[in-house]
Design a protein around this motif. Structure first.
Motif, short mmCIF file in Angstrom:
data_model
loop_
_atom_site.label_atom_id
_atom_site.label_comp_id
_atom_site.label_asym_id
_atom_site.label_seq_id
_atom_site.Cartn_x
_atom_site.Cartn_y
_atom_site.Cartn_z
N GLU A 103 53.56 15.79 3.07
CA GLU A 103 54.16 15.42 1.79
C GLU A 103 55.67 15.59 1.91
O GLU A 103 56.17 16.70 1.84
CB GLU A 103 53.62 16.31 0.67
CG GLU A 103 52.15 16.09 0.34
CD GLU A 103 51.73 16.95 -0.84
OE1 GLU A 103 52.45 16.96 -1.86
OE2 GLU A 103 50.70 17.63 -0.73
N SER A 112 63.90 6.38 -3.05
CA SER A 112 63.63 6.68 -1.65
C SER A 112 63.63 5.40 -0.83
O SER A 112 63.45 4.30 -1.36
CB SER A 112 62.29 7.39 -1.51
OG SER A 112 61.24 6.55 -1.95
N SER A 125 68.44 14.58 -1.71
CA SER A 125 67.42 15.56 -2.11
C SER A 125 66.22 15.43 -1.17
O SER A 125 65.69 14.33 -0.99
CB SER A 125 66.98 15.30 -3.55
OG SER A 125 65.87 16.11 -3.90
N LYS A 127 62.44 17.00 -0.35
CA LYS A 127 61.32 17.80 -0.82
C LYS A 127 60.17 17.64 0.18
O LYS A 127 59.89 16.54 0.64
CB LYS A 127 60.86 17.36 -2.21
CG LYS A 127 61.96 17.46 -3.28
CD LYS A 127 61.46 16.96 -4.63
CE LYS A 127 62.58 16.90 -5.66
NZ LYS A 127 63.05 18.24 -6.03
N ARG A 129 56.17 19.54 1.53
CA ARG A 129 55.13 20.56 1.45
C ARG A 129 54.19 20.38 2.64
O ARG A 129 53.80 19.25 2.98
CB ARG A 129 54.35 20.43 0.14
CG ARG A 129 53.37 21.58 -0.09
CD ARG A 129 52.42 21.27 -1.24
NE ARG A 129 53.11 20.96 -2.48
CZ ARG A 129 53.54 21.88 -3.34
NH1 ARG A 129 53.35 23.16 -3.08
NH2 ARG A 129 54.14 21.51 -4.46
N PHE A 169 57.48 25.57 -0.22
CA PHE A 169 57.77 24.23 -0.71
C PHE A 169 59.26 24.00 -0.54
O PHE A 169 60.08 24.73 -1.10
CB PHE A 169 57.39 24.08 -2.18
CG PHE A 169 57.80 22.75 -2.76
CD1 PHE A 169 57.15 21.59 -2.39
CD2 PHE A 169 58.85 22.67 -3.67
CE1 PHE A 169 57.55 20.36 -2.90
CE2 PHE A 169 59.24 21.45 -4.20
CZ PHE A 169 58.59 20.28 -3.80
N MET A 170 59.61 23.04 0.31
CA MET A 170 61.02 22.76 0.58
C MET A 170 61.61 21.92 -0.54
O MET A 170 61.05 20.89 -0.92
CB MET A 170 61.17 22.03 1.92
CG MET A 170 62.61 21.70 2.27
SD MET A 170 62.76 20.65 3.74
CE MET A 170 62.16 21.77 4.98
N ASP A 171 62.73 22.36 -1.06
CA ASP A 171 63.46 21.60 -2.08
C ASP A 171 64.93 21.87 -1.83
O ASP A 171 65.51 22.81 -2.38
CB ASP A 171 63.04 22.03 -3.48
CG ASP A 171 63.69 21.18 -4.57
OD1 ASP A 171 64.47 20.28 -4.23
OD2 ASP A 171 63.43 21.44 -5.76
N VAL A 172 65.54 21.08 -0.94
CA VAL A 172 66.91 21.34 -0.52
C VAL A 172 67.76 20.09 -0.76
O VAL A 172 67.26 18.99 -0.93
CB VAL A 172 66.99 21.73 0.98
CG1 VAL A 172 66.16 22.97 1.25
CG2 VAL A 172 66.55 20.59 1.88
N HIS A 173 69.08 20.32 -0.78
CA HIS A 173 70.03 19.23 -0.97
C HIS A 173 70.97 19.18 0.22
O HIS A 173 71.50 20.21 0.66
CB HIS A 173 70.81 19.42 -2.27
CG HIS A 173 69.96 19.23 -3.49
ND1 HIS A 173 69.89 18.03 -4.17
CD2 HIS A 173 69.13 20.09 -4.13
CE1 HIS A 173 69.05 18.16 -5.18
NE2 HIS A 173 68.58 19.39 -5.18
#
Length: 214
Positions: A103, A112, A125, A127, A129, A169-173
């Motif tokens: 994901e 995207s 951004s 994201k 999982r 859960f990756m949520d990086v900028h």
């Protein structure tokens, strides 16, 4: 056999150095996209996948042919821009061929894969999982190259201060520098994420995005 995802995203012939006719070069590259798609379809044949997964990967390849050639025809204005769009399409076909079991989402201005942005600093951004409780971290696209990036304007992704954490859960900028960009420039980049099981990289996938500067 190495997975197609390891393709470095660069066409290696010198056709772009043999012509300065953009229209002629567009036709050549659109034909090339069609031709190389058969190589990726052959990879799907080789994998002998379940029917649903086989269909998903072939559909991804076919959709990429159509979208890439549309961008070559309508968006690219220079030979360099045609190269950027073509290589982005090749990379996206490789990603579809290898499959997308993780994901992962990479977004610019909420969109995207194909998107638009104004010149300047552009927010990316990311994201992601993992499966079965595995963790995620930013990976490397190829050997020591963190990201694959190609543009008509010298754009680059800031690598100082990148998060090295392992995430549930990756949520990086990420910061994409496109201050020198002008309208009609194009930027293609690939962000790679790694799925971690303990201290071992269990899986790795890249996701490519192309930006039209407006």
């Amino acid at each position: 056999m190495a997975l197609p995802m390891d393709y470095d995203g660069m066409r290696t012939d010198d056709a772009s150095e043999r012509t300065d006719n953009v229209i002629e070069y567009k036709r050549t590259c659109m034909d090339f996209i069609e031709d190389i798609s058969h190589d990726y379809e052959a990879w799907v044949d080789y994998y002998k996948l379940p029917k649903d997964e086989d269909h998903k990967r072939r559909a991804g390849i076919k959709a990429t042919i159509q979208r890439t050639n549309d961008w070559i025809a309508k968006t690219a204005q220079t030979i360099k821009a045609v190269d950027v769009v073509m290589n982005d399409g090749i990379q996206k076909m490789a990603e579809s061929t290898a499959g997308k079991p993780l994901e992962v989402g990479v977004f610019v201005n909420g969109k995207s894969s194909y998107t638009e942005a104004k010149p300047g600093i552009i927010d990316i951004s990311v994201k992601a999982r993992g499966k079965n409780g595995r963790k995620m971290k930013l990976g490397f696209h190829f050997k020591n190259d963190r990201f694959r990036i190609e543009s008509t304007c010298g754009a680059y992704i800031e690598e100082d201060g990148l998060p090295t954490d392992i995430f549930d859960f990756m949520d990086v900028h990420l910061v994409l520098h496109a201050e020198k960009a002008q309208q009609r420039d194009v930027i293609s980049f690939t962000v790679t994420v790694s799925e971690i099981d303990g201290d071992v990289e269990f899986d790795r996938r890249g996701l490519s995005t192309i930006i039209h500067i407006v």
